[in-house]
Every structure is written in C-alpha cells, then in structure tokens.
Motif scaffolding. Structure first.
Motif, mmCIF file in Angstrom:
data_model
loop_
_atom_site.group_PDB
_atom_site.id
_atom_site.type_symbol
_atom_site.label_atom_id
_atom_site.label_comp_id
_atom_site.label_asym_id
_atom_site.label_seq_id
_atom_site.Cartn_x
_atom_site.Cartn_y
_atom_site.Cartn_z
ATOM 1 N N PRO A 63 -1.520 5.193 1.903
ATOM 2 C CA PRO A 63 -1.170 4.199 1.149
ATOM 3 C C PRO A 63 -0.457 3.205 0.303
ATOM 4 O O PRO A 63 -0.320 2.333 -0.758
ATOM 5 C CB PRO A 63 -3.099 4.825 -0.492
ATOM 6 C CG PRO A 63 -1.989 6.676 -0.421
ATOM 7 C CD PRO A 63 -1.540 6.887 0.762
ATOM 8 N N ASP A 64 0.543 4.374 0.547
ATOM 9 C CA ASP A 64 2.093 3.738 -0.350
ATOM 10 C C ASP A 64 2.856 2.774 1.105
ATOM 11 O O ASP A 64 3.462 1.812 0.442
ATOM 12 C CB ASP A 64 2.720 4.691 -1.030
ATOM 13 C CG ASP A 64 1.673 5.296 -1.784
ATOM 14 O OD1 ASP A 64 1.471 4.260 -2.560
ATOM 15 O OD2 ASP A 64 2.410 5.834 -2.596
ATOM 16 N N HIS A 65 2.583 2.828 2.074
ATOM 17 C CA HIS A 65 2.707 2.210 3.099
ATOM 18 C C HIS A 65 2.853 0.857 3.777
ATOM 19 O O HIS A 65 0.747 0.936 4.018
ATOM 20 C CB HIS A 65 2.537 2.907 4.624
ATOM 21 C CG HIS A 65 3.620 2.440 5.536
ATOM 22 N ND1 HIS A 65 4.469 3.602 6.319
ATOM 23 C CD2 HIS A 65 3.462 1.397 6.442
ATOM 24 C CE1 HIS A 65 4.522 2.550 7.369
ATOM 25 N NE2 HIS A 65 4.058 1.299 7.108
ATOM 26 N N ASP A 66 3.376 0.214 3.942
ATOM 27 C CA ASP A 66 2.909 -1.443 3.248
ATOM 28 C C ASP A 66 2.660 -1.991 5.145
ATOM 29 O O ASP A 66 3.453 -1.332 6.151
ATOM 30 C CB ASP A 66 4.001 -2.255 2.934
ATOM 31 C CG ASP A 66 3.455 -3.252 2.103
ATOM 32 O OD1 ASP A 66 2.713 -2.880 1.927
ATOM 33 O OD2 ASP A 66 5.168 -3.122 1.402
#
Length: 133
Positions: A119-122
């Motif tokens: 969820p933190d990966h762009d």
C-alpha cells in the motif's frame, strides 16, 4: 442513508446511518472471497441495515465462525458480511451506490497481506483502460 446494490441490480439494500469507518481488510478470507489484494468495508450497526429488493436471490457462506458473507446468486457480487454476535454488518464498499467522499481510515490484517501488493508503493494511475505488457 446509505444505499447499495449488486452488479446486476437485482439485490438492493439501505442502511439508515451516516458513513462510518472505512477499512481495507487484507485477511486471507477477504482476499480469496473478493479475488483481490484487499476488501474495503464499512462496519455499521446491525439494526441500521435492511434489504430492499432481491432478498430471495441472496446466497450466503460462513467464511469463519460467526461470520456470514452474503452475495447475489445471479451476478456473484458480495454485498455484506454479517457478525450477529458483534451486532455488526460490514458493507462491501464496492457495492455502495451512495457517494462516499471520506477517505479510508486504516489497512487491517496486513499480517495476511498479499506479498505482491504494497500500500505504500506508488504506481501509475490510469483514467481508463489496460496497460500493454
């Protein structure tokens, strides 16, 4: 009031409440049930919920002790999960028709999370369509 329906429109519901918490659940049963990295849910009080059409088309499955998942037998949309012992209905946000503008509050069950989703990966965001491999 919150309104919702399945993909084919045969099953509808209403919830007499204001929007509450929105959670992204990453538990294994949610991932399997929704064929996705997580399921977005909004817990509401059991008494606030009622089916308004298509109740005869509902099927349900007890995915864990005391938790029933309800889905349309015609199109397969998962509409809610029910935990009677906790006096709770979990609206499946993908089937909510009312425009909800608030942001999710938390990711839960990250310990069960899919290893291919972070969820933190762009990543790229496309307005429409598919990406060529």
């Amino acid at each position: 009031m919150i309104y919702g329906s399945c993909l084919c429109g045969s099953v509808t519901y209403e919830a007499d409440c204001d929007p509450g918490l929105i959670l992204h659940c990453h538990c294994q049963t949610c991932r399997k049930a929704h064929s996705a990295a997580f399921s977005s849910v909004m817990p509401i009080a059991f008494d606030a919920f009622k089916w308004t059409s298509g109740e005869d088309l509902l099927s349900h499955f007890e995915s864990s002790p005391g938790k029933e998942r309800y889905f349309c037998s015609r199109c397969g949309s998962q509409l809610i999960a029910e935990r009677r012992s906790a006096n709770m209905i979990m609206l499946r946000m993908g089937c909510v028709d009312t425009e909800i503008t608030q942001r999710p509050d938390a990711h839960i069950w990250r310990s069960d999370g899919a290893p291919w989703y972070d969820p933190d990966h762009d990543i790229r965001q496309l307005a429409e369509g598919y990406v060529k491999a």
